[in-house]
Design a protein around this motif. Structure first.
Motif, mmCIF file in Angstrom:
data_model
loop_
_atom_site.group_PDB
_atom_site.id
_atom_site.type_symbol
_atom_site.label_atom_id
_atom_site.label_comp_id
_atom_site.label_asym_id
_atom_site.label_seq_id
_atom_site.Cartn_x
_atom_site.Cartn_y
_atom_site.Cartn_z
ATOM 1 N N THR A 86 0.939 -1.239 0.030
ATOM 2 C CA THR A 86 0.116 -0.079 -0.051
ATOM 3 C C THR A 86 1.010 1.180 -0.015
ATOM 4 O O THR A 86 0.625 2.440 -0.644
ATOM 5 C CB THR A 86 -1.073 0.028 1.347
ATOM 6 O OG1 THR A 86 -1.757 -1.211 1.104
ATOM 7 C CG2 THR A 86 -1.994 1.425 1.423
ATOM 8 N N LEU A 87 1.862 1.290 0.589
ATOM 9 C CA LEU A 87 2.909 2.551 0.543
ATOM 10 C C LEU A 87 3.366 2.736 -0.682
ATOM 11 O O LEU A 87 3.470 3.829 -1.058
ATOM 12 C CB LEU A 87 4.172 2.031 1.695
ATOM 13 C CG LEU A 87 3.774 2.347 3.169
ATOM 14 C CD1 LEU A 87 5.100 1.585 3.890
ATOM 15 C CD2 LEU A 87 3.538 3.617 3.515
ATOM 16 N N ALA A 110 6.717 9.181 3.744
ATOM 17 C CA ALA A 110 5.444 8.419 4.205
ATOM 18 C C ALA A 110 5.548 7.854 5.635
ATOM 19 O O ALA A 110 6.870 7.882 6.180
ATOM 20 C CB ALA A 110 5.777 6.923 3.390
ATOM 21 N N CYS A 157 3.961 4.861 8.552
ATOM 22 C CA CYS A 157 3.261 3.598 8.625
ATOM 23 C C CYS A 157 3.074 3.042 10.001
ATOM 24 O O CYS A 157 4.039 3.335 10.826
ATOM 25 C CB CYS A 157 3.807 2.736 7.661
ATOM 26 S SG CYS A 157 5.324 1.918 7.815
ATOM 27 N N GLN A 206 1.240 15.825 0.923
ATOM 28 C CA GLN A 206 0.715 14.706 -0.156
ATOM 29 C C GLN A 206 1.485 13.604 0.513
ATOM 30 O O GLN A 206 1.421 12.479 -0.401
ATOM 31 C CB GLN A 206 1.007 15.347 -1.683
ATOM 32 C CG GLN A 206 0.392 16.458 -2.207
ATOM 33 C CD GLN A 206 -1.222 16.213 -1.811
ATOM 34 O OE1 GLN A 206 -1.751 15.164 -2.253
ATOM 35 N NE2 GLN A 206 -1.648 17.056 -1.379
ATOM 36 N N LYS A 211 2.026 10.140 2.460
ATOM 37 C CA LYS A 211 1.331 9.236 2.572
ATOM 38 C C LYS A 211 1.337 8.270 4.108
ATOM 39 O O LYS A 211 2.237 8.015 4.652
ATOM 40 C CB LYS A 211 1.280 7.923 1.680
ATOM 41 C CG LYS A 211 0.242 6.681 1.645
ATOM 42 C CD LYS A 211 0.659 5.707 0.705
ATOM 43 C CE LYS A 211 0.305 6.077 -0.916
ATOM 44 N NZ LYS A 211 0.283 4.754 -1.515
ATOM 45 N N VAL A 264 -0.137 5.029 6.166
ATOM 46 C CA VAL A 264 -0.958 3.674 6.298
ATOM 47 C C VAL A 264 -0.900 3.253 7.564
ATOM 48 O O VAL A 264 -0.054 2.957 8.358
ATOM 49 C CB VAL A 264 0.184 2.950 5.236
ATOM 50 C CG1 VAL A 264 -0.750 1.289 5.282
ATOM 51 C CG2 VAL A 264 -0.122 3.462 3.945
ATOM 52 N N ASN A 296 -8.232 11.640 0.563
ATOM 53 C CA ASN A 296 -8.047 10.583 -0.283
ATOM 54 C C ASN A 296 -7.858 9.177 0.713
ATOM 55 O O ASN A 296 -6.904 8.398 0.398
ATOM 56 C CB ASN A 296 -6.570 10.704 -0.877
ATOM 57 C CG ASN A 296 -6.848 12.208 -1.936
ATOM 58 O OD1 ASN A 296 -7.761 12.364 -2.316
ATOM 59 N ND2 ASN A 296 -5.596 12.779 -1.807
ATOM 60 N N SER A 336 -5.259 3.765 4.111
ATOM 61 C CA SER A 336 -4.186 4.735 3.560
ATOM 62 C C SER A 336 -4.817 6.260 3.219
ATOM 63 O O SER A 336 -6.185 6.156 3.091
ATOM 64 C CB SER A 336 -3.729 4.140 2.124
ATOM 65 O OG SER A 336 -2.946 5.203 1.274
ATOM 66 N N THR A 372 -3.734 10.580 2.624
ATOM 67 C CA THR A 372 -2.695 11.519 2.174
ATOM 68 C C THR A 372 -2.836 13.007 2.902
ATOM 69 O O THR A 372 -4.020 13.256 3.499
ATOM 70 C CB THR A 372 -3.000 11.927 0.600
ATOM 71 O OG1 THR A 372 -2.948 10.644 -0.136
ATOM 72 C CG2 THR A 372 -2.006 13.005 0.191
#
Length: 206
Positions: free
Chosen positions: A40-41, A115, A117, A142, A144, A146, A184, A202, A204
């Motif tokens: 997913t990342l 990112a 997670c 923007q 991410k 997760v 998102n 997930s 953003t």
């Protein structure tokens, strides 16, 4: 008493039991969750990634294999010792950095990561809004986030979940993310043979 002890170990592995029993159980149990988190990342080489609650380091190893730059933060000193030994060579060349810390007070600069997670830590956040605000703060625009976690229906079936766990379904997590600067939002569900239904969510950072 046993269920309370196990719940406490899952939240913060400690002592010989944490190092030799909890760590192995978590690594074995989280294989599918970690792989789906990685997928997913969808990271690229040289991506700056923060993992919150890395445990024994299985997901860290998957991230490092992608040749990204990985930072990990962990509440458990036992898990930090274990992962430090496991990733000594990566630490020595600066591809990986590990330290103790709390998601609700991340010791990192604003917009430091591409990112973020975390797998199976959501239940233990005492202030989930503050935790997500911190995730948002350290993410670039923007960037991410997760989050992977067992469904409320799965964890509720285990009597130990009444000791220190906050259980969630996807709509609750979506609401948390939306009010803390994320958009998102997408999710997928899968079944872990050992623990049942789980979600990979997930979002953003705006």
């Amino acid at each position: 008493m046993l269920q309370r002890f196990i719940a406490k170990q899952l939240a913060n592995p400690s002592g010989w039991f944490g190092r030799f029993v909890t760590a192995k159980w978590l690594e074995d149990n989280n294989v599918l969750m970690n792989q789906m988190t990685l997928d997913t990342l969808a990271i690229e080489e040289n991506t700056q990634v923060l993992e919150i609650g890395f445990g024994s380091g299985h997901l860290l190893s998957l991230l490092l294999a992608k040749k990204c730059s990985v930072t990990g933060i962990e509440l458990s000193s036992e898990m930090l010792k274990l992962a430090t030994k496991r990733f000594k060579s990566k630490l020595n060349v600066g591809q990986c950095a590990l330290q103790l810390g709390d998601i609700q007070a991340l010791p990192f600069s604003a917009q430091q990561f591409d990112a973020v997670c975390s797998v199976n830590t959501l239940y233990f956040w005492s202030d989930p809004d503050k935790a997500l605000q911190e995730c948002h703060r350290v993410l670039r625009a923007q960037g991410k986030l997760v989050l992977t976690f067992d469904a409320k229906s799965s964890l509720a079936a285990w009597s130990g979940s009444k000791y220190g766990f906050r259980l969630y379904e996807c709509d609750e997590v979506e609401a948390l993310l939306s009010r803390n600067g994320f958009a998102n939002i997408t999710w997928q569900a899968a079944t872990n043979p050992a623990s049942g239904l789980f979600y990979v969510v997930s979002a953003t950072a705006l």
